[in-house]
Design an enzyme around this catalytic site. Structure first.
Site, PDB file in Angstrom:
ATOM      1  N   HIS A  45       0.850  -1.189   0.000  1.00  0.00           N
ATOM      2  CA  HIS A  45       0.000   0.000   0.000  1.00  0.00           C
ATOM      3  C   HIS A  45       0.882   1.234   0.000  1.00  0.00           C
ATOM      4  O   HIS A  45       0.996   1.928   0.997  1.00  0.00           O
ATOM      5  CB  HIS A  45      -0.944  -0.012   1.195  1.00  0.00           C
ATOM      6  CG  HIS A  45      -1.765  -1.263   1.292  1.00  0.00           C
ATOM      7  ND1 HIS A  45      -2.321  -1.701   2.463  1.00  0.00           N
ATOM      8  CD2 HIS A  45      -2.121  -2.167   0.347  1.00  0.00           C
ATOM      9  CE1 HIS A  45      -2.985  -2.832   2.231  1.00  0.00           C
ATOM     10  NE2 HIS A  45      -2.876  -3.130   0.970  1.00  0.00           N
ATOM     11  N   ASN A  46       1.557   1.442  -1.115  1.00  0.00           N
ATOM     12  CA  ASN A  46       2.382   2.634  -1.294  1.00  0.00           C
ATOM     13  C   ASN A  46       1.493   3.713  -1.876  1.00  0.00           C
ATOM     14  O   ASN A  46       0.935   3.517  -2.958  1.00  0.00           O
ATOM     15  CB  ASN A  46       3.532   2.367  -2.269  1.00  0.00           C
ATOM     16  CG  ASN A  46       4.228   1.043  -2.012  1.00  0.00           C
ATOM     17  OD1 ASN A  46       3.833   0.012  -2.526  1.00  0.00           O
ATOM     18  ND2 ASN A  46       5.275   1.098  -1.219  1.00  0.00           N
TER      19      ASN A  46
END
Lengths: 451, 589, 231
Positions: free
Chosen positions: B518-519
Site C-alpha cells: 500500500h504505497n
C-alpha cells in the site's frame, strides 16, 4: 436353365438401365420455393444474418483461415473432406455462380459443373430454407464477402466413395421434401421450427443416422428427429424424449445456453462450442425465444420436461453436511478412500464441489450432466484430457476455461475418474476402461501429428 | 526516436485495475483506446491454472507474478541524511506486473474510507484544533468528499461482486454489519464469506467485550456473480492460495475476472504487452501532453505513441516515477517544502498479536483472501485524537487466509528456528496459532517523499526513483494504542501463550519483511495546484489532457487497504471525463 | 512396520536410501509412485562441487535433522538447493544487481551484497570450511556432529568471521533448507511430500469449501503434489 438365364439377363439389363439412369438422366434441381420479384433486394443485414443462422463459416472458414475461403478439414466416417472456397472469386470460388446454381447447391447438393456434393454439406437441411434467405445469402456472398483466390486441397475419399455419381442414389434414399417444416400455427413455434429444421441444421448432429447415413427424420413430425446423434465420437445428445439433455432446463436456462454457451446446468463443449461462437450468439432476442419455444414444445411437461426457473441457494449453503452418498464420501476425505473419489478431490472438487453441482453459469454440473453419462464416454474422456472452453459471447464475454488434466493423470487414472463420475451422485452409466482412454489419447496424437 | 505510431484518442499506461476500468469506460464512448503494458499478457487459464498455480515456491516465495527488481525498482532511505540504496530484492512491498497488475495477486480486501478521511486536515482542525498536528505532518484534504464518491464506491463494488454485510444503509444501522462505516446506498452485492474457526473465536471475544465485529468485505465471491460488463465470478473455495497468486477458480475479483474479456471484444480497444512507457511527452509549451514514448521489447526500439488524452494507470510508484522523469509538476523539495511531484509519500502502519492454543485446531490452509471478522471500534472516526495523543486509526481483524509452510509457521517466541527443537515445535504448533491484527493509517510528513535517485539507474538508463520514508512517532503511538486494545482481547480468549509485534518507539523502516503493498501518495490530489499534482478529477493541474489514476493520488494513507478508494476514484474520474471533459476538453477546475 | 533407528551421525544420513524406502511405505500410495531417485551420495550435483556437496548435506542435516520422522536428508533438501543455485535464483536473475554495492549497509535496507546466491554459497562454504580448518583442523563435513552443531550455532549468531558481502550466508542457507523441505516435490526436495506430511499440510489440493465450517476438526486426507503424486 433357359428361364434362369433369361431372368439373369433381364436383371443385368435392368441394372444397366438403372446405372445409365444414374449417370445420364439429367438432374432436376429444386426451383425457388416462393416467387420473389426479379428486382427483389434483400433487406440490409439480412444476408449476414442468414449466414449466421446457417453457420457457413463453421465449415467454409479453415482454422485460423481467411473467411469463407475453404480448406477446412472435415472428418467424416468415410474419410477427410475439405470445404470449398465460397468467396466470390471467379476462378477458385463461387463468383461465377448464378442464383439458380447457388440455390441448387443449397437445396440439392449440386455443384456448378453438375457434380454431386458430399452430404457433409447439409443440403438435406438447407433445402428447407426460404427463398428470401437464399436470396439474402446469395447477395451476401456475392457483394459483401471479399473475393479470395484459394483453390484449396481436393477432397479425395477412398474408392468407391470418390465416385460422386453414387451420391445420387444416396439422395434418392435420404433426402426429404424441400421446404417441408413442422408447424403448429403459433408464430414463435413456426419461426423456431424454421430456424432449427432449416438453416440451423441442428438435426445434422442431433438426429440419429439411418442405414444409409441419412438423418432418421428432418422435422418434428418425424419421431426420431433430434433424438441424439454422434459427431467425432462425441454424443450430440437427444433434445426430446426421456433422455433429452434439456428436459430439466427452464426456458431461461435454454435461452442463455444458446446465447452464451453456459447456464445453471451446463457449459457448451465439443463441436457445439463453435456453433455458439459463430452462429447462436448472433441470433436476435426474438429468434432465440422462437428456438426455445420450439424445443420446449417438443418436451412433455407431464413427463417432467421443461422445468420451471429455480432460485438456487448459494453454493456454500448448498453443501448439506447431513447429505449421504457420494457427497459424504468426498466430504469425509478419509485417507483410505477409493481411488475414484480421491482423484475427484485432487483434480475436480475445486470447481465442481462435493455435490457435483458446480456453480450456476460458471462451473457445469457433473451430477445429471449428459456429457458425463452419455452412451459414448468419448466426450467425457476428451474433456478430462484436454479441458474445455466456453466461447466469448456478447451477453457473456468471459471465455471460461477448464484446464486440461491429461498431463497429470495416467490412462488408468482417467478411466478410474471417469468411471467414478458416471456412477456418482444420481449418475448411472457404464464404466470406462483404460483402453478407452488410451485409444482417445492416441487419436488426438495421430491427428496432431498429421497437422 | 525509431518510429511513430498512428495517433489514438486515448493512450493508457498500464493495464491493471485502473487501466482496465478507464479502458472500458473510454472504449464504451467510441474512442480509439490503446493500452501499453510493460509486462506479459495473462489469462486465468493458462497463467493461473489449477493445479500449477498452487506453487508456493514459485509464486509465494519467488514472487512469480510480481515486478522483477532487475527490471524496475526504487532506492530507499529513511532520512534525508542517509544514502538511499536499491531495493534489490522484493520484501516490504510487492508491485504487480503484467496484464492485470497487482489486481491479479491481491487478497481482495476492499473497503470504503471513512467520511472524515477525505477531509482529514479540516476534520482535525475543526474538532481538535490545528495545534495537535505535529509540525512536520503535512496532511491535506483530498478535494473530494465521501458523499460525492459514494455512487462510485457502489459501482466499483458491484463490478467486483464484493461479499459482505452492510452496517449502515442510508443512515440505518444494520445488525451484523459495521455500525461505524460511512453510509452506503444499498447492501453488498453478495453475502459474506463463511468464517474460519479463529475468526469466530475472535468475534465472540470481541462481542463479549462490547465491540462490534463484522465480516471483512471480500472481493472473493461468496457465490456466483455476473457484473455490469457480463463478466462472471464463481464461488470461492477457500483454497488457501490467494494473496500473491492468480485465482485458479474464477472467484477473486481481478481485471481478468471482471473486465478484460469484455474489453478485448471491443474493436476500438487494443493493447500491447512488453511495451514499457519511458516518459510522457509534452508539447513545446508544456501545457498539454502529446502522447507517450515507450520501448518496444520485441522490435528493440523506441516508439512515440501520440494521443489526445494520456492516462497514467501504472502502479502508484510508477506513475510518480513517470511524472518525475517527464517533468510533470514541480518536483517536491523537502528542505523548502516547495513543489508537488513526489510529495506526501505514505505507507501503512500494521501490527498484530499471535495466540497459541494447544487444544484448538485451526486448519490454516483453509482460507480465502479476505475472510475474517473485523472491528472498527478504534477506527479513525472513533478516536479522540487530542485525548489519545495521535492522529489516526485502525481496523482490527482476525481471519486466517493461508497456511503455506515456507512462508512461516507461527511459533512461540524463544523457540529455536532450526534443529530438532524447531522440527518438533512445528508439528506441535502448526494449526494451533491464530493472529489478531491491526491495519492502520499512516500520515504524510515533510520528509517522506519521492524523487529521482542521484546514483542508480534502470536498464534504460533512467534514474531510479528514490523513496525517503520512515516511521514517525505519531503513527507509532497509534499502533501502540491498538496494541493496548488487542492484547486484552487476546488474553480474554485464554490462549496457552501469546506474543505481540507492533512498532515501538524509535522503530526504523525495515525493507526486508513483507508489510503491505500500500504505497500511496506522490501525485496527490487536492484543490490547490500549489500543494497537489492533480485536481479532484485526477486531472493534472499543468496538462489538462493528462490524468493520473491510482493510490498516488492519496494525500496521506487511509486506515484501510487502498483498492476500494482507488476503484471509486477511477469511476469518479471516468464519469467526469465522459460527461464534462470529452465534450469540451479543458481544465475541469 | 518397524522404522529404522536413525542416528545423527555421518553414516546416518548417508543411509538416505533406506529412509526413502521407509517413506514410501509410510505414505501408503494407492498406485505405484514414480521410481525412487538415486541416493544422495550418488547424486551428481549440477552446481556444487563434491566438497561443497558434502558441506550442504551435513549442514542441512543439522538444520532439519533426521529422526523418527524424515528430515532434510530424507526429503532430499540438498538436491533442491543444488538445483535452485543452478537456476535463475542462483544467478539472481530477478534482483537488481547493479552497483555501487555498500555490502556493510544497515541490514534493514535489505540485500546489498554484490554476490549472487550461488556465489554466496561458493565463497561462504569456502570461508566456513577455512575457519573450521583453522579452529577445528578439519572441514565442516568431517567434524563430529557435536562440533558441527557448535559451528552452525556460531554461524547463526554472526560469530564466524565473514566479510560483509557474505553475511547473508546463514539466513540464505536456512531459508533454502526450509524451502527444500516444503516446496512442491517438482523442485527436487520435499521428497514423497515428507515435509507436508510432517505438519499435515495438504499440498496442492487447494479445495476446501466443504471444510470451512468444520471448526476444530482435524483434516484427515494426505497431500497431493502438482504432479498428481498422492500422499
Amino acid at each position: 436353365m433357359i428361364t434362369f438365364l433369361r431372368i439373369l439377363t433381364g436383371l443385368v439389363l435392368l441394372g444397366l438401365v438403372v446405372l445409365a439412369a444414374i449417370l445420364f438422366m439429367p438432374v432436376r434441381t429444386t426451383p425457388a420455393l416462393a416467387a420473389l420479384p426479379e428486382d427483389y433486394t434483400p433487406p440490409e443485414g439480412s444476408g449476414e444474418y442468414a449466414m449466421r443462422l446457417a453457420d457457413c463459416s463453421a465449415c467454409h472458414t479453415a482454422e485460423g483461415g481467411v473467411p469463407f475461403a475453404g480448406g477446412r478439414k472435415i472428418e467424416s466416417p468415410l474419410g477427410t473432406i475439405y470445404s470449398t472456397n465460397i468467396t466470390p472469386d471467379e476462378d477458385t470460388g463461387i463468383g461465377s455462380y448464378s442464383l439458380d446454381e447457388f440455390r441448387a447447391a443449397l437445396y440439392d447438393g449440386i455443384r456448378q459443373d453438375g457434380a454431386h456434393l458430399y452430404p457433409a454439406m447439409p443440403y438435406a437441411n438447407y433445402r428447407k430454407m426460404s427463398e428470401a434467405d437464399v436470396r439474402a445469402l446469395y447477395a451476401f456472398f456475392m457483394d459483401e464477402v471479399e473475393p479470395v483466390s484459394n483453390a484449396g486441397p481436393e477432397t479425395a475419399l477412398p474408392f468407391p466413395f470418390n465416385q460422386r455419381w453414387g451420391i445420387r442414389t444416396w439422395k434418392w434414399a435420404a433426402l426429404s421434401e424441400p421446404g417441408e417444416l413442422s408447424s403448429t400455427g403459433d408464430a414463435a413455434y413456426d419461426r423456431g421450427a424454421y430456424l432449427v429444421e432449416a438453416p440451423g441444421h441442428c438435426g445434422a448432429c442431433h438426429t440419429p443416422r439411418n442405414l444409409v447415413m441419412g438423418e432418421a427424420g428432418y422435422t418434428a413430425m418425424d419421431g426420431d428427429f433430434l433424438m441424439g446423434g454422434e459427431i467425432d465420437g462425441w454424443t450430440a445428445p437427444p433434445l426430446r424424449g426421456p433422455d433429452s439433455a434439456i428436459r430439466n432446463w427452464s426456458a431461461e436456462d435454454l435461452k442463455l445456453y444458446l446465447a452464451s454457451g453456459r447456464n445453471n446446468h451446463a457449459g457448451v463443449n465439443g463441436e457445439m462450442q463453435l456453433v455458439v461462437r459463430d452462429s447462436l450468439q448472433y441470433f436476435t432476442n426474438e429468434d432465440l425465444d422462437a428456438v426455445v419455444a420450439y424445443l420446449r414444445a417438443l418436451g412433455d411437461p407431464a413427463a417432467g420436461d421443461n422445468a420451471p426457473p429455480v432460485d438456487p441457494p448459494r453454493t456454500a449453503d448448498r453443501l448439506d453436511p447431513s447429505a449421504g452418498g457420494t457427497q459424504a464420501v468426498l466430504t469425509a476425505a478419509e485417507p483410505g478412500m477409493a481411488l475414484g473419489p480421491r482423484l475427484y478431490l485432487d483434480n475436480c472438487n475445486a470447481c465442481h464441489f462435493v455435490d457435483g453441482r458446480g456453480a450456476d453459469q460458471v462451473f457445469p454440473e457433473l451430477d445429471g450432466n449428459p456429457l458425463v453419462t452419455a452412451p459414448s464416454a468419448t466426450g467425457l474422456i476428451d474433456t478430462i484430457l484436454n479441458g474445455a472452453e466456453v466461447p466469448s459471447t456478447t451477453v457473456r464475454p468471459y471465455s471460461l476455461r477448464m484446464p486440461d488434466f491429461g498431463h497429470r493423470l495416467s490412462d488408468e487414472e482417467v478411466a478410474e475418474l471417469a468411471t467414478f463420475l458416471r456412477s456418482a451422485w444420481s449418475n448411472s452409466a457404464d464404466a470406462v476402461t483404460t483402453a478407452d482412454v488410451t485409444a482417445r489419447r492416441e487419436t488426438a496424437e495421430e491427428r496432431a501429428a498429421a497437422e | 526516436m525509431a518510429r511513430t505510431e498512428p495517433k489514438k484518442d486515448v493512450v493508457i499506461v498500464g493495464l491493471g485495475w485502473t487501466g482496465s476500468i478507464m479502458g472500458i469506460e473510454m472504449a464504451k464512448q467510441g474512442l480509439e483506446v490503446l493500452a501499453l503494458e510493460r509486462g506479459a499478457d495473462r489469462y486465468t487459464v493458462p497463467d493461473f491454472r489449477y493445479p500449477d498455480v498452487i506453487d508456493e515456491l514459485k509464486y509465494g516465495v519467488r514472487f512469480g507474478f510480481m515486478q522483477k527488481p532487475r527490471n524496475s525498482t526504487v532506492t530507499i532511505r529513511r532520512t534525508l541524511q542517509e544514502t538511499a540504496l536499491p531495493y534489490r530484492q522484493l520484501g516490504s512491498f510487492l508491485p504487480g506486473d503484467g496484464v492485470g497488475g497487482a489486481g491479479i495477486h491481491w487478497n481482495g480486501h476492499n473497503w470504503r474510507a471513512m467520511e472524515n478521511e477525505f477531509i482529514l486536515r479540516s476534520y482535525v482542525e475543526d474538532n481538535f484544533g490545528a495545534d495537535i498536528i505535529p509540525e512536520d505532518m503535512t496532511i491535506q484534504d483530498w478535494g473530494v468528499t465521501y458523499a460525492e464518491l459514494e455512487p462510485h464506491f457502489d459501482r466499483f463494488e458491484y463490478m467486483l461482486g464484493l461479499s459482505g454485510q452492510a452496517g449502515n444503509v442510508n443512515g440505518q444501522i444494520i445488525e451484523g454489519g459495521n455500525p461505524f462505516e460511512a453510509p452506503r446506498s444499498r447492501d453488498f452485492p453478495l453475502p459474506p464469506l463463511k468464517q474460519t474457526y479463529d475468526a469466530t473465536l475472535f468475534a465472540d471475544a470481541a462481542r463479549a467485550m462490547g465491540y462490534h465485529p463484522f465480516p471483512r468485505p471480500a472481493a472473493n465471491a461468496s457465490g456466483v456473480w455476473t457484473n455490469e460488463y457480463g463478466m462472471q465470478l464463481g464461488p470461492c473455495n477457500y483454497c488457501g492460495f490467494c494473496e500473491r497468486y492468480g485465482c485458479l477458480n474464477y472467484s477473486k475479483a481481478s481485471p481478468q475476472t471482471c473486465i478484460l474479456d469484455a474489453l478485448r471484444r471491443m474493436p476500438n480497444f487494443s493493447y500491447r504487452t512488453n511495451s514499457e512507457v519511458l516518459r510522457v511527452d509534452l508539447a513545446e509549451d508544456r501545457q498539454t501532453a502529446t502522447g507517450v514514448t515507450y520501448w518496444d521489447e520485441e522490435a528493440q526500439e523506441e516508439v512515440f505513441q501520440p494521443a489526445d488524452i494520456v492516462m497514467l494507470c501504472a502502479y502508484s510508484l510508477h506513475n510518480v516515477h513517470l511524472m518525475l522523469l517527464s517533468g510533470i509538476g514541480e518536483p517536491y523539495n523537502p528542505a523548502t517544502g516547495e513543489g508537488v511531484t513526489g510529495k506526501n509519500y505514505a505507507y501503512q502502519m500494521n501490527g498484530g498479536t499471535t495466540l497459541f492454543f494447544k487444544d484448538k485446531l485451526f486448519n490454516p490452509f483453509i482460507g480465502a483472501g479476505a475472510n475474517g471478522m473485523s472491528m472498527d471500534d478504534f477506527a479513525i472516526n472513533q478516536i479522540d485524537f487530542a485525548a489519545e495523543g495521535f492522529i489516526g486509526g485502525s481496523y482490527i481483524t482476525a481471519g486466517v487466509t493461508n497456511g503455506q509452510p515456507i512462508r512461516g509457521i507461527g511459533l512461540p517466541s524463544g523457540t529455536a528456528s532450526w534443529g530438532e527443537e524447531w522440527k518438533t515445535a512445528i508439528t506441535e504448533w502448526y494449526g494451533h496459532s491464530m493472529s489478531i491484527g491491526s491495519h492502520g493509517s499512516n500520515m504524510a510528513y515533510r520528509d517522506c517523499y519521492l524523487d529521482l535517485d542521484p546514483t542508480y539507474t534502470d536498464r534504460h538508463g533512467r534514474p531510479l526513483m528514490r523513496m525517503t520514508f520512515n516511521w514517525k512517532p505519531n503513527d507509532i503511538r497509534m499502533t501502540q494504542f491498538m496494541r493496548s486494545k488487542i492484547e486484552p482481547i487476546a488474553e480474554s480468549m485464554n490462549p496457552d501463550t501469546w506474543q505481540s509485534s507492533y512498532k515501538g518507539e524509535g522503530a526504523q523502516y525495515d525493507v526486508r519483511p513483507y508489510q503491505t503493498t500500500h504505497n500511496v501518495g506522490g501525485a496527490i490530489m487536492g484543490d490547490d495546484p500549489n500543494t497537489s499534482v492533480v485536481n479532484r478529477y485526477l486531472q493534472a493541474w499543468g496538462q489538462h489532457n493528462l490524468f493520473s489514476l491510482g493510490a498516488a493520488a492519496f494525500p496521506q494513507n487511509i486506515q484501510y487497504n487502498p483498492t476500494g478508494v482507488v476503484g471509486a476514484l477511477a469511476y469518479w474520474a471516468a464519469d467526469a471525463i465522459t460527461r464534462d471533459y470529452l465534450p469540451n476538453p479543458r481544465p475541469l477546475v | 512396520m518397524p522404522l529404522p533407528d536413525w542416528k545423527t551421525t555421518r553414516r546416518g544420513f548417508l543411509g538416505g536410501g533406506a529412509g526413502a524406502a521407509a517413506l514410501t511405505a509410510m505414505a501408503v500410495p494407492l498406485h505405484a509412485q514414480s521410481p525412487e531417485p538415486e541416493p544422495l551420495e550418488n547424486y551428481a550435483p549440477e552446481y556444487f562441487t563434491a566438497e561443497e556437496w558434502q558441506f550442504v548435506m551435513s549442514a542441512t542435516a543439522l538444520l532439519i535433522p533426521s529422526g523418527p520422522t524424515p528430515g532434510a536428508i530424507e526429503a532430499r533438501v540438498p538436491v533442491f538447493i543444488d538445483l535452485q543455485l543452478a537456476s535463475g535464483f542462483g544467478s539472481a536473475d530477478d534482483w537488481y544487481m547493479a552497483g555501487p554495492h555498500i555490502a556493510d549497509a544497515d541490514p534493514l535496507l535489505g540485500w546489498q551484497s554484490p554476490l549472487t546466491p550461488a556465489e554466496i554459497y561458493r565463497e561462504g562454504i569456502a570461508a566456513v570450511n577455512a575457519w573450521c580448518e583453522q579452529t577445528h583442523e578439519a572441514p565442516f563435513a568431517d567434524l563430529l556432529p557435536q562440533t558441527q552443531q557448535e559451528v552452525m550455532t556460531a554461524l547463526s549468531e554472526d560469530e564466524v568471521p565473514l566479510p560483509p558481502e557474505l553475511r547473508g550466508l546463514f539466513d540464505l542457507l536456512l531459508q533454502n533448507t526450509k524451502e527444500g523441505f516444503f516446496a512442491d516435490p517438482k523442485y527436487g526436495g520435499n521428497h514423497r511430500m515428507a515435509g507436508w506430511t510432517h505438519i499435515g499440510f495438504p499440498g496442492a489440493r487447494a479445495s476446501f469449501l466443504e471444510w470451512v465450517d468444520k471448526h476444530n476438526v482435524p483434516y484427515p486426507l494426505g497431500p497431493v503434489a502438482i504432479s498428481g503424486e498422492r500422499g
